[in-house]
Design a protein around this motif. Sequence first.
Motif, short mmCIF file in Angstrom:
data_model
loop_
_atom_site.label_atom_id
_atom_site.label_comp_id
_atom_site.label_asym_id
_atom_site.label_seq_id
_atom_site.Cartn_x
_atom_site.Cartn_y
_atom_site.Cartn_z
N UNK A 144 0.74 -1.17 0.08
CA UNK A 144 0.08 -0.07 0.01
C UNK A 144 0.89 1.27 0.07
N UNK A 145 1.84 1.21 0.73
CA UNK A 145 2.71 2.29 0.83
C UNK A 145 3.43 2.56 -0.39
N UNK A 146 3.77 1.31 -0.98
CA UNK A 146 4.63 1.80 -2.45
C UNK A 146 3.69 2.14 -3.39
N UNK A 147 2.58 1.73 -3.48
CA UNK A 147 1.66 2.07 -4.65
C UNK A 147 1.04 3.50 -4.17
N UNK A 148 0.86 3.98 -2.85
CA UNK A 148 0.72 5.41 -2.69
C UNK A 148 1.82 6.08 -2.96
N UNK A 149 3.10 5.80 -2.60
CA UNK A 149 4.25 6.74 -2.97
C UNK A 149 4.48 6.90 -4.65
N UNK A 150 3.86 5.77 -5.42
CA UNK A 150 4.13 5.86 -6.83
C UNK A 150 3.07 6.94 -7.33
N UNK A 151 1.81 6.78 -6.68
CA UNK A 151 0.66 7.66 -7.29
C UNK A 151 1.05 8.98 -6.81
N UNK A 152 1.43 9.45 -5.68
CA UNK A 152 1.66 10.78 -5.20
C UNK A 152 2.76 11.33 -6.18
N UNK A 153 3.88 10.33 -6.05
CA UNK A 153 5.15 10.82 -6.89
C UNK A 153 4.92 11.42 -8.15
N UNK A 154 4.10 10.51 -8.90
CA UNK A 154 3.84 10.91 -10.36
C UNK A 154 3.03 12.27 -10.29
N UNK A 155 1.88 12.18 -9.40
CA UNK A 155 1.19 13.49 -9.32
C UNK A 155 1.97 14.76 -9.00
N UNK A 156 2.67 14.68 -8.18
CA UNK A 156 3.42 15.88 -7.77
C UNK A 156 4.65 16.31 -9.02
N UNK A 157 5.10 15.24 -9.57
CA UNK A 157 6.07 15.40 -10.58
C UNK A 157 5.14 16.16 -11.73
N UNK A 158 4.11 15.71 -11.79
CA UNK A 158 3.11 16.15 -13.06
C UNK A 158 2.91 17.93 -12.69
N UNK A 159 2.64 17.97 -11.54
CA UNK A 159 2.39 19.38 -10.91
C UNK A 159 3.70 20.46 -10.98
#
Lengths: 250, 285
Positions: B225-240
């Motif tokens: 769960x942590x890995x999935x969440x980090x991947x999602x947030x990481x991509x979102x932040x890098x997009x912004x």
Amino acid sequence: MPVSGPAVVEVAHLTVAFGERAVLRGVDARVGSGEVVAVMGANGSGKSTLVRAVLGLIPADAGQVRLFDTPLRRFRQWHRLGYVPQRLGAGSGVPATVAEVVAAGLLARRGLLRPYGRGRQAAVAGALAAVGLADRADDPVATLSGGQQQRTLIARALAGGPELLVLDEPTAGVDAASQEAFAAAVGGFVDGGGTVLVVLHEAGPLRRLLTRALVVADGRVVHDGAVPQDAVGYDHVHPHGPPNGTELGR
Amino acid sequence: MTAMFGSELMLRALCAALVIGVCAPTLGTYLVQRRMSMIGDGIGHVALTGVGVGLILDQSPVLAAVVVAALCAVGVELVRERGRTPGDLALAVLFYGGIAGGVLLVGAAGRSSGGNLLSYLFGSLGTVTDTDLAVIGGLGAAVLSAMLLLRPALFAVCHDEEFARVCGLPVRALNMLLAVTTAVTVTIAMRAVGLLLVSALMVVPVATAQQVTRGFRGTQLAAMAVGGLAAFLGVAISWQADTAPGATIVMVAIAAFVVVALAAGLRRTLVRRSGPTDRWLPWRT
């Protein structure tokens, strides 16, 4: 020497060497069904090596080992055997609950792909109850005392319902109260008709269960018979009680 | 944020990152358990040589990386199995040889290899194609199912290898499976976070999870769960924020670790002060 039941463990002319150094030199031994046999001896005598070679954890350089009348090389009925190592393995970088550790003992019986079959929880709970740890099933095993961890390991070995229990110095560094609890757990197994092969430095609280002792010195069996009164005669002398003339053979 | 989901490129990147974010810690739990946290890093170094071999031979660099990394992982496992002390030095030579060989081979392959090299070392989620995504998804599913279906046996082998042998488990085959799975995971994660940061996704979510878990299964699921969440947030932040996605994912994972570790430490202090009543723990399973 009384010989009971059909042979569960048979060792003939077993020789094991680590590099140039011979650790076992032509050992012969037999454990019959229902016996509780201690392998005793000083540190470095080869007593642990003997038991580890019997389990196939160390390759033999010469000689034969038979388990349940099958040569070790062709032995596949591992569920008939429960192994209790000296202490919990070092591979514990991730927490594990007591129940998870004990459930590993079911793998020998259930095989690789269906370890979660019905009865898993009952088998784990039963094994934990037998060692008096029923209320600790969901606790991380690292939070248990040394003695409780030892009892977790015996529960793991018992979970698969073995006929032979092999223990390697199970009471080393364990407090007296836990040793008694440990002896009670082994006693329950013996009362159910189980066979035990146990490496011991001193007989301790397991003494009342033992039917025979093999004393190993310098890679050879130097005594096969009554349990020596104390660990006298090989590496240290206890201040209490003189040796009572037990034949150590050397 | 909604614009992010409108971009096909971004969606592919997000899917790839999620697959890797969930798969890497699933395997990583076993590696951390047997105290081999850094093995993913080493295999990543060697995978770069595989990339170079693929480019030189004009074959798929990913495929070549899988093969070379798997061979290396099996070799490392054989060294570990023998338990020889010089194994440590042998590993160092192998790993540094791997990255040096990779840099040389990728350079020899030419064709704007500078940018190419960086994309393998630090990831290039933005260039994930539909074919890439299919490969990542397929291999990810294989990794996930092997690691989850065989959990009892793999747990036994990693927890106490000698006991597993006395249980009659095929210990060597299971160890080889872990080694090859490590190689496969490293190679598919190469696209998301890069070879130099692969190991972080295998290890940091596990370190985060075990701050609050009590058992192995719980740790593995929480780490996923942590890995999935980090991947999602990481991509979102890098997009912004227009940052490098791979590095952002890893920084998010590390931030999560710091926050959870501090919170867990604080809770332990509070529990100790209020007496030995730790039975109310909400995550007690």
